[in-house]
Design an enzyme around this catalytic site. Structure first.
Site, short mmCIF file in Angstrom:
data_model
loop_
_atom_site.label_atom_id
_atom_site.label_comp_id
_atom_site.label_asym_id
_atom_site.label_seq_id
_atom_site.Cartn_x
_atom_site.Cartn_y
_atom_site.Cartn_z
N TYR B 74 -36.18 -23.01 11.62
CA TYR B 74 -35.60 -22.26 10.64
C TYR B 74 -36.79 -21.40 9.78
O TYR B 74 -37.75 -22.24 9.56
CB TYR B 74 -35.02 -23.24 9.55
CG TYR B 74 -34.43 -22.22 8.29
CD1 TYR B 74 -33.45 -21.62 8.42
CD2 TYR B 74 -35.00 -22.59 6.96
CE1 TYR B 74 -32.80 -20.76 7.34
CE2 TYR B 74 -34.59 -21.79 5.92
CZ TYR B 74 -33.70 -20.68 6.16
OH TYR B 74 -33.08 -20.12 5.06
N HIS B 126 -32.30 -16.66 6.98
CA HIS B 126 -31.32 -15.90 5.94
C HIS B 126 -32.08 -14.67 5.70
O HIS B 126 -33.33 -14.84 5.30
CB HIS B 126 -31.21 -16.66 4.61
CG HIS B 126 -30.24 -18.01 4.79
ND1 HIS B 126 -30.52 -19.16 5.22
CD2 HIS B 126 -28.78 -17.82 4.81
CE1 HIS B 126 -29.58 -19.52 5.38
NE2 HIS B 126 -28.41 -19.02 5.31
#
Lengths: 873, 171
Positions: B74, B126
């Site tokens: 991530y 994100h």
């Protein structure tokens, strides 16, 4: 050591005593004490044995006990060389070199041919620079041991030091004639003799015998190992002998061997009649510039040539060269660029051109990423930031501080991760007097790179200046020895002069004179250590024949206390001691604070913490008294707050002792003479005071302090005169000297009014006149005196005069003056000065300071923020 | 003809010593502040290859910080100071972590225990919905939009600016 002459001992004891001497030499101390005791059992009054026992005990660490034995030994056998020798050894170990030399000389009187003794005497007399006895002993040693090479050279060095160059030269010539077959000698001997020849040549040079020097140089070329020294001397002598062509070739050869040595170019141009130490004519400059350009073609990478060209070029040529110099370094990102060329700022034209160039780069880089519109290179983004960095320093240097801050702000917004930018910002803020904001800027820089020791020290230094001593020491501890009791102790051990000075100043500002003087004494101790460091070299260097370096080291030692750090610190320490003398209540307040509860609690807490820390350290030390690093544990600090220092009975004597090494200083320091005067006046040493006044007058005949101090001395001497009618010769001479400062028949009022009228445009002189008013008319006229000073503050005075603008130090003195004589007007003056120096912390109001503090605390908090936890989102 | 002088670009690991630089970069570039916990995490040895500062001619100007979650990498942060964008620094950092992600995983050492790191199968992050430049950048590097998260950035003000896309790429 030779056997004793003593006849008191029986045969058995004599042999025991011999054994004792041997045991001492072999460092078998325990056995030595036993042997001594068995002699003393029969002959308890035997001085030599007592002395030897004392020496052994001293070496075993029982210093006081040992010394007592030695003293008894000396008293019992005053004519024994052994007891005096022993006494001398101990005095030397106690660093009492003068006493030691006296003892040694005493020993020598009873055993004049003892070589070991003579050697020690030589070392001590060199250390104390007593050259006459040194020469005598060295010549004696040479006479008795002419077969030893080192005796010849040592004798020559002694004669040289004593100023007898011709005799030194004769000895060296005689010595060299005994050397044969040097070509086949082993390499260490070759090197040693090479140094001897070079030393010989250096004395010839010192005596101005350049032809002889060069002859010897050429003759001994095959024997000289230090080729660089040979070539440099050769070039120098040819220049001095006025053989320009040969000399030029010699310098050229040196340049080829090392094109980065500035001195070689200076030597080269001297042969062309161009002396860089003088002001050069335009013609000389341009011809030198041409030659340098040729050199540059040959050595395109030589930075020294490029830098020299900047010194020589003028007008348009300078612009072109500076353009190239700046742009290549900005592209490379050389942080030291500004410092490198700062010296050029003495020239207004160059300063202007450099500023124009950098502004031009800034504009063009913003537009097209190029330095100039015609440039064919597109610059990396960093070129812009380094240009701004340069510009910020440029504006700071030419005192356009606001502009400097603007530029650096743009730079920080552009690239907030370059520590140099914050340092530049901090420096400019510091120059503006805004220490707290400056500290903040530098601390941001430090936070960017925790492993940069430079940033660490810088930030700590700014914090100390800002009065945040404890926090500074905490930051410094990131880089100091972990096993040290405190970071401060470690830094003092490491001889960090800057640290001792800054802390002393900060403590002094807080009125903590104990700590301030403690740090200053630590600094003085460091200078003492440096002076004592030479001791071993008196023996070592002569044995190793590194004579040339040794002699430069001696010169360095002789001028050690001319160092600015010593002079500044001596002035500060002496001033503090005078404060303690003038107002003994200060000592009482510091050592016996009637603290309110809050402070008391704080102190208790701290004491407790210190105690815990000490206990922890004790634990870490282990059994053998060594710390974690295997170094011996530091001695306990017996005077942690410097109270012992300020409790001195004789603060003035302490001040005088500190100033003593500076009595004949070559430094032109008017503030030193001011302090010398004040100390001398308080000690009623009027001749010294007069000498200080004359030194001040030589530097600035209109000095405001000179005005006040002359008056002080006159009043003091007049008072003395009334006491004893006759007055001795010295006083008479002093009175006469005084008349050249203040005419004998002068009316003091009109004398002072005259001075004020003449110098009404000069802040510090006006201050002098104001102080004089109080001295003449008494404290009752403080109001008049303060009025005069207030006028300076209002600016009615120096508005007319740009040549003597009011500066911060003078303004600070004004504040002190008003605070002392009419405290209710301080606030008025502070407001005036605050408008004049809006950034200066010391002229800000409580409210301003509080707001500033709040803003800084907020920014600190923001930097260590812990608001949103991303993982908890 | 203009010659473009190309800068020297290096990567350096995030350590206790230069963490202040990372804080400052993030403080300037990113709209949200990060917690101290994050700054501790990025210094952990097993993430050394995935948390880097990028130096442009020896000046730190950007960073990449990732963490490993259930076999996926991530990307928490990939940011470069505005004046230094569009010079390939982001791509340089991205390439570095992608390469590191498929290379032999370094075992994770915790005390005496050595536990092999799981093989990573994908990488994701994100991105603020309004951040067209960033979305374009990731798409050009083989990422694709996987999901649309409403009100992801809770602390930000303004209607659309709180929404985010999830972009990911198979390794």
């Amino acid at each position: 050591m030779p056997p004793p002459k003593s006849s008191q001992l029986g045969n058995k004891e004599i042999s025991l005593f011999r054994q004792l001497l041997q045991l001492h030499d072999e460092r078998q101390y325990k056995k030595g004490v036993k042997t001594a005791d068995s002699i003393l059992k029969k002959n308890p009054e035997h001085g030599e044995t007592l002395a030897m026992k004392g020496l052994i005990l001293y070496n075993m660490g029982e210093k006081d006990n040992g010394l007592e034995y030695v003293r008894r030994g000396v008293r019992l056998s005053l004519t024994s060389h052994i007891v005096w020798h022993v006494f001398g050894i101990i005095q030397r170990q106690e660093h009492k070199y003068e006493d030691a030399l006296k003892s040694y000389t005493q020993a020598l009187r009873h055993d004049s041919e003892n070589v070991a003794l003579i050697r020690d005497v030589c070392t001590l007399s060199t250390h104390l620079r007593q050259f006459q006895p040194l020469v005598e002993q060295r010549l004696f040693l040479l006479k008795t041991r002419p077969s030893m090479r080192t005796q010849w050279v040592s004798a020559a060095v002694a004669l040289d030091l004593a100023g007898h160059h011709d005799k030194a030269l004769r000895i060296l010539s005689d010595f060299e004639s005994t050397l044969t077959d040097l070509e086949n000698a082993d390499s260490s001997l070759k090197y040693e003799m090479s140094e001897v020849f070079l030393y010989h040549i250096s004395i010839l040079e010192k005596s101005g015998l350049f032809q002889q020097a060069i002859d010897l140089l050429v003759e001994r070329q095959p024997n000289i190992c230090d080729i660089v020294a040979w070539r440099e001397s050769h070039a120098r002598f040819l220049t001095l002998l006025n053989k320009p062509d040969e000399a030029a070739d010699a310098w050229r050869l040196l340049i080829q061997s090392n094109p980065e040595n500035r001195a070689y170019y200076i030597g080269f141009f001297k042969t062309k009649g161009i002396d860089f130490t003088q002001n050069l004519s335009e013609q000389d400059k341009s011809s030198a510039l041409k030659t340098l350009t040729l050199f540059l073609e040959q050595f395109p990478k030589a930075g020294v040539i490029q830098r020299l060209r900047l010194d020589l070029a003028t007008h348009n040529a300078f612009r072109d060269i500076a353009h190239e110099y700046l742009t290549t370094r900005i592209t490379k990102g050389v942080p030291s660029l500004f410092v490198d060329i700062k010296a050029l700022y003495g020239d207004i034209e160059k300063q202007q051109i450099l500023g124009d160039l950098a502004e031009g780069y800034r504009t063009e880089l913003e537009k097209s990423c190029k330095f100039t519109s015609t440039d064919d290179k597109i610059q990396p983004t960093t070129s812009y930031i380094w240009t701004l960095y340069y510009l910020s320093q440029h504006y700071s240097q030419i005192r356009q501080y606001e502009k400097s801050l603007q530029v650096v702000k743009v730079a920080i917004e552009h690239t907030p991760t370059l520590p140099e930018l914050y340092l530049a910002q901090g420096r400019t803020l510091k120059r503006l007097g805004c220490q707290s904001e400056a500290t903040e800027a530098v601390e941001i820089a430090r936070e960017l790179d925790g492993q940069d020791r430079f940033l660490n020290c810088k930030s700590a230094k700014y914090m100390i200046r800002n009065g945040e001593i404890e926090q500074a020491e905490q930051i410094l501890s990131l880089f100091t020895r972990k096993a040290a009791p405190t970071s401060a102790a470690d830094l003092c051990d490491m001889e960090a002069i800057w640290f001792m000075r800054e802390e002393a100043k900060a403590y002094s500002k807080k009125g903590e004179y104990g700590m301030a003087l403690k740090r200053l004494h630590q600094l003085f101790d460091t200078f003492n250590t440096w002076e004592e460091d030479q001791y071993d070299f008196h023996i070592y260097c002569l044995r190793k024949y590194t004579i040339r370096s040794y002699l430069t080291a001696l010169e360095l030692e002789d001028e050690l206390r001319e160092d600015r750090n010593y002079v500044d610190s001596a002035i500060e320490a002496a001033s503090m001691y005078m404060k303690l003398h003038d107002d003994p209540r200060i000592v009482e307040q510091i050592t016996n604070p009637q603290a309110d509860d809050q402070q008391d609690k704080k102190a208790q807490k701290k004491a407790k913490k210190d105690k815990e820390k000490a206990a922890a350290q004790q634990k870490a030390k282990g059994k053998d008294g060594k710390d974690a690093d295997g170094l011996p544990a530091p001695a306990e600090d017996k005077d942690p707050h410097g109270h012992g220092i300020i409790k001195t009975e004789e603060p003035l004597e302490a001040a005088a002792r500190i100033l003593a090494p500076l009595s004949a200083t070559k430094r032109k320091r008017i503030d030193l003479h001011h302090v010398q005067f004040e100390v001398a006046l308080r000690r009623a040493k009027y001749a010294q005071a007069m000498r200080a006044l004359n030194s001040t007058r030589a530097l600035d005949p209109h000095c405001g302090m000179l005005h006040v101090q002359s008056l002080k001395l006159k009043l003091a001497m007049d008072a003395e005169k009334q006491k004893e009618e006759e007055g001795d010769e010295i006083m008479q001479a002093l009175h006469e000297a005084m008349h050249t400062l203040i005419p004998a028949d002068a009316n003091l009022e009109s004398w002072n009014a005259d001075y004020l009228q003449h110098h009404s445009l000069h802040p510090t002189r006006v201050l002098g006149a104001a102080e004089a008013i109080i001295l003449i008319r008494g404290q009752g006229s403080a109001r008049d005196a303060v009025n005069i000073v207030m006028n300076v503050g209002k600016g009615s005075v120096d508005a007319q005069s740009q040549s003597h603008p009011l500066d911060v130090p003078s303004a600070t003195r004004m504040m002190l003056f008003v605070a002392h004589h009419q405290p209710d007007r301080v606030e008025e003056l502070r407001c005036l000065l605050n408008t004049r120096f809006p950034h200066q912390d010391s002229f800000k109001s409580e409210q301003q300071l509080a707001e500033q503090k709040k803003a800084i605390e907020a920014s600190r908090l923001e930097r260590s923020m812990a608001e949103v936890d991303l993982s908890a989102k | 003809m203009s010659i473009k002088l190309s800068p020297r670009v290096d990567l350096a690991s995030v350590t206790r010593q230069n963490i202040g630089t990372l804080r400052r970069l993030n403080g300037v570039i990113l709209p949200v502040p990060y917690s101290n916990g994050v700054y501790e995490q990025v210094q952990s040895p097993e993430l050394e290859d995935f948390c880097k500062l990028v130096y442009y001619n020896d000046i730190p100007v950007g960073s990449v910080c990732c963490k490993v979650e259930a076999g996926k990498l991530y990307i928490m942060i990939l940011a470069v100071l505005a004046p230094y964008r569009r010079q390939g620094l982001g791509r340089h950092m991205l390439n570095h972590i992608l390469k590191a992600a498929v290379s032999d995983p370094e075992p994770i050492i915790k005390g005496d225990k050595v536990q092999p790191r799981k093989k990573l199968d994908s990488v994701y992050m994100h991105v603020q919905k309004e951040n067209d430049d960033a979305i374009e950048f990731y798409k050009a590097n083989g990422f694709s939009i996987q999901a649309d998260v409403k009100d992801y950035y809770k602390r930000l003000k303004g209607e659309g600016s709180r929404d985010a896309f999830v972009l990911s790429k198979k390794l």
